[in-house]
Design a protein around this motif. Sequence first.
Motif, PDB file in Angstrom:
ATOM      1  N   LEU A 247       0.895  -1.078   0.060  1.00 52.40           N
ATOM      2  CA  LEU A 247       0.020   0.251   0.013  1.00 52.40           C
ATOM      3  C   LEU A 247       1.023   1.338  -0.043  1.00 52.40           C
ATOM      4  CD1 LEU A 247      -2.852   1.023   0.215  1.00 52.40           C
ATOM      5  CD2 LEU A 247      -2.759   1.068   2.608  1.00 52.40           C
ATOM      6  N   GLY A 248       1.021   2.009  -0.970  1.00 55.81           N
ATOM      7  CA  GLY A 248       1.713   2.941  -1.308  1.00 55.81           C
ATOM      8  C   GLY A 248       0.976   4.452  -1.111  1.00 55.81           C
ATOM      9  N   GLY A 249       1.989   5.562  -1.557  1.00 57.81           N
ATOM     10  CA  GLY A 249       1.091   6.695  -1.480  1.00 57.81           C
ATOM     11  C   GLY A 249       0.868   7.350   0.094  1.00 57.81           C
ATOM     12  N   ILE A 251      -2.344   8.268   2.879  1.00 57.50           N
ATOM     13  CA  ILE A 251      -3.781   7.946   3.355  1.00 57.50           C
ATOM     14  C   ILE A 251      -4.792   8.716   2.833  1.00 57.50           C
ATOM     15  CG2 ILE A 251      -4.316   9.551   5.193  1.00 57.50           C
ATOM     16  CD1 ILE A 251      -4.722   5.803   5.363  1.00 57.50           C
ATOM     17  N   GLU A 252      -4.316   9.945   2.083  1.00 58.00           N
ATOM     18  CA  GLU A 252      -5.181  10.904   1.424  1.00 58.00           C
ATOM     19  C   GLU A 252      -5.122  10.578  -0.069  1.00 58.00           C
ATOM     20  OE1 GLU A 252      -2.781  12.175   3.464  1.00 58.00           O
ATOM     21  OE2 GLU A 252      -3.973  12.769   5.190  1.00 58.00           O
ATOM     22  N   ALA A 253      -3.975  10.037  -0.497  1.00 56.01           N
ATOM     23  CA  ALA A 253      -3.922   9.576  -1.868  1.00 56.01           C
ATOM     24  C   ALA A 253      -3.053   8.128  -1.958  1.00 56.01           C
ATOM     25  CB  ALA A 253      -3.016  10.683  -2.692  1.00 56.01           C
ATOM     26  N   PRO A 254      -3.828   7.017  -1.711  1.00 59.06           N
ATOM     27  CA  PRO A 254      -3.104   5.949  -1.517  1.00 59.06           C
ATOM     28  C   PRO A 254      -2.953   5.203  -3.022  1.00 59.06           C
ATOM     29  CG  PRO A 254      -5.647   5.690  -0.955  1.00 59.06           C
ATOM     30  CD  PRO A 254      -5.139   7.093  -1.232  1.00 59.06           C
ATOM     31  N   THR A 255      -2.224   4.461  -3.306  1.00 56.90           N
ATOM     32  CA  THR A 255      -1.913   3.539  -4.330  1.00 56.90           C
ATOM     33  C   THR A 255      -1.481   2.122  -4.117  1.00 56.90           C
ATOM     34  OG1 THR A 255       0.463   4.192  -4.302  1.00 56.90           O
ATOM     35  CG2 THR A 255      -0.805   5.750  -5.616  1.00 56.90           C
ATOM     36  N   ILE A 256      -1.609   1.504  -5.108  1.00 57.82           N
ATOM     37  CA  ILE A 256      -1.081   0.030  -4.991  1.00 57.82           C
ATOM     38  C   ILE A 256      -0.277  -0.222  -6.432  1.00 57.82           C
ATOM     39  CG2 ILE A 256      -2.854  -0.966  -3.249  1.00 57.82           C
ATOM     40  CD1 ILE A 256      -4.141  -2.182  -5.586  1.00 57.82           C
ATOM     41  N   GLU A 257       0.730  -1.097  -6.448  1.00 56.73           N
ATOM     42  CA  GLU A 257       1.451  -1.327  -7.481  1.00 56.73           C
ATOM     43  C   GLU A 257       1.008  -2.711  -7.946  1.00 56.73           C
ATOM     44  OE1 GLU A 257       3.599   0.607  -8.802  1.00 56.73           O
ATOM     45  OE2 GLU A 257       3.141   2.274  -7.299  1.00 56.73           O
ATOM     46  N   LEU A 258       0.577  -2.858  -9.185  1.00 56.18           N
ATOM     47  CA  LEU A 258       0.237  -4.207  -9.679  1.00 56.18           C
ATOM     48  C   LEU A 258       1.285  -4.353 -11.000  1.00 56.18           C
ATOM     49  CD1 LEU A 258      -3.611  -3.614 -10.002  1.00 56.18           C
ATOM     50  CD2 LEU A 258      -2.129  -4.919  -8.232  1.00 56.18           C
ATOM     51  N   LEU A 270     -10.798   4.067   2.080  1.00 56.93           N
ATOM     52  CA  LEU A 270     -10.179   3.980   3.141  1.00 56.93           C
ATOM     53  C   LEU A 270     -10.705   4.604   4.342  1.00 56.93           C
ATOM     54  CD1 LEU A 270      -7.933   3.087   1.276  1.00 56.93           C
ATOM     55  CD2 LEU A 270      -6.108   4.623   2.417  1.00 56.93           C
ATOM     56  N   GLU A 271     -11.832   5.315   3.909  1.00 61.71           N
ATOM     57  CA  GLU A 271     -12.683   6.135   5.136  1.00 61.71           C
ATOM     58  C   GLU A 271     -13.313   5.244   6.275  1.00 61.71           C
ATOM     59  OE1 GLU A 271     -15.874   8.013   3.098  1.00 61.71           O
ATOM     60  OE2 GLU A 271     -14.588   9.615   2.044  1.00 61.71           O
ATOM     61  N   THR A 277      -3.765   3.281   7.985  1.00 57.90           N
ATOM     62  CA  THR A 277      -2.421   4.125   8.057  1.00 57.90           C
ATOM     63  C   THR A 277      -1.224   3.321   8.413  1.00 57.90           C
ATOM     64  OG1 THR A 277      -2.876   5.012  10.203  1.00 57.90           O
ATOM     65  CG2 THR A 277      -3.828   6.307   8.743  1.00 57.90           C
ATOM     66  N   ASP A 278      -1.509   2.212   9.445  1.00 57.84           N
ATOM     67  CA  ASP A 278      -0.476   1.542   9.688  1.00 57.84           C
ATOM     68  C   ASP A 278       0.254   0.664   8.605  1.00 57.84           C
ATOM     69  OD1 ASP A 278      -0.737   2.628  12.200  1.00 57.84           O
ATOM     70  OD2 ASP A 278      -1.822   0.897  13.193  1.00 57.84           O
ATOM     71  N   PHE A 279      -0.596   0.604   7.641  1.00 58.92           N
ATOM     72  CA  PHE A 279      -0.171  -0.360   6.490  1.00 58.92           C
ATOM     73  C   PHE A 279       0.442   0.502   5.297  1.00 58.92           C
ATOM     74  CE2 PHE A 279      -2.997  -3.153   8.697  1.00 58.92           C
ATOM     75  CZ  PHE A 279      -2.251  -4.303   8.656  1.00 58.92           C
ATOM     76  N   ILE A 280       0.709   1.734   5.366  1.00 60.58           N
ATOM     77  CA  ILE A 280       1.365   2.661   4.168  1.00 60.58           C
ATOM     78  C   ILE A 280       2.815   2.127   4.273  1.00 60.58           C
ATOM     79  CG2 ILE A 280       1.942   4.732   3.450  1.00 60.58           C
ATOM     80  CD1 ILE A 280      -0.917   4.370   3.165  1.00 60.58           C
TER      81      ILE A 280
END
Length: 398
Positions: A247-249, A251-258, A270-271, A277-280
């Motif tokens: 989980l990147g980015g 908490i306001e603008a999260p991303t995942i890499e595929l 994420l709301e 937030t602990d997984f960023i």
Amino acid sequence: MAGVVLKDVNKVYPNGYQAITDLNLEIADGEFLVLVGPSGCGKSTALRMVAGLEEITGGELSIGDRIVNDVHPKDRDIAMVFQNYALYPHMSVADNIGFPLKLAKVPKSQIRARVAKAASILDLTDQLDKKPGNLSGGQRQRVAMGRAIVRQPKAFLMDEPLSNLDAKLRVQMRAEIASLQKDLGVTTVYVTHDQVEAMTMGDRVAVMKRGFLQQADTPQNLYDKPANVFVAGFIGSPSMNLFLVKLGGTIEAPTIELGDQTLQVDPSALEGRSELTDFIGKDIVAGVRPEDISDAGLADEDERSPGETITTTVHLMESLGSEIIVHFPLPVESFSIMDAEFEGEDALEVATDSIGRTIYVARVSPRSQARLGESISLRFDTGRMHFFDPSTGLAIRD
């Protein structure tokens, strides 16, 4: 009628194998509860303990206001319907239906009246003089149901009663059984390995895995709010796609890499999940149902968001008329639904293409111009994405 309560119920066989572990389940008076799970999960064992056909190793089982741990099966006031019908081939339909009443020494006039009523409910009136061998599979199953109905029990127990029927008849019979249960209002515990059957029949569905209850909830809540990665992957057909990613980015603008493609995740996903937030920057399991992946080429101009699309190729297509199931490869590890809690055991086999990429699934519109072996852009509805802790398999939500 009566409710059924299992409190800290355990089943350990003489060889030490623990089939059921601390099962807590409350089935309300008149409720239709379905026990579902893969082979060996303990669902039939749990049902047989309620019936009294399996001894309870530990815990407490109540039917109505009576603890029945040591009560003989015939004295529990329950009726069981088996998958093989268990009919007497030399008896007529009427005699099969009325047999439990005959054993109970009910007067013949009452037997005839109750058999006639059950036959009317089940549309068997014209079949009462026939032998089971002259009936269709569906009619034999109705006879087995009739034999349970005439007893007027506190609860029905059904152990995969439709598994011997063909696909079309199964669909018909599951609707009939669900409707009949509503009309009779009898507490019913129904066992099946078919999650589609479970979702379409039960007021609530209890999902089991290797002797442990995973989640018991309404069908819709199981689908929308799975408690863990196993329930998420087991409930739904095709299964939820489960990506093991970082989980990147922010908490306001999260991303995942595929693989080499970045997918921007809608912050609304994420709301209410402050734990995320602990997984960023860490591994996480991201789940996406096939219907939340669509052909980006069909989206309106204002719906297109480059950050929510990926490009891949069509590995396999299944055209079902109302929809197309598209199988597509990504160089992203899949999270097996059997991984969590059972480290060291063999995981379920994951489909891959010729170069080792994992195959995932999308459910797209029949208007899609997707072609086998060609490139396709897929849009992810990331606002409906699910997240799970890879170390425990539990859903991440507050």
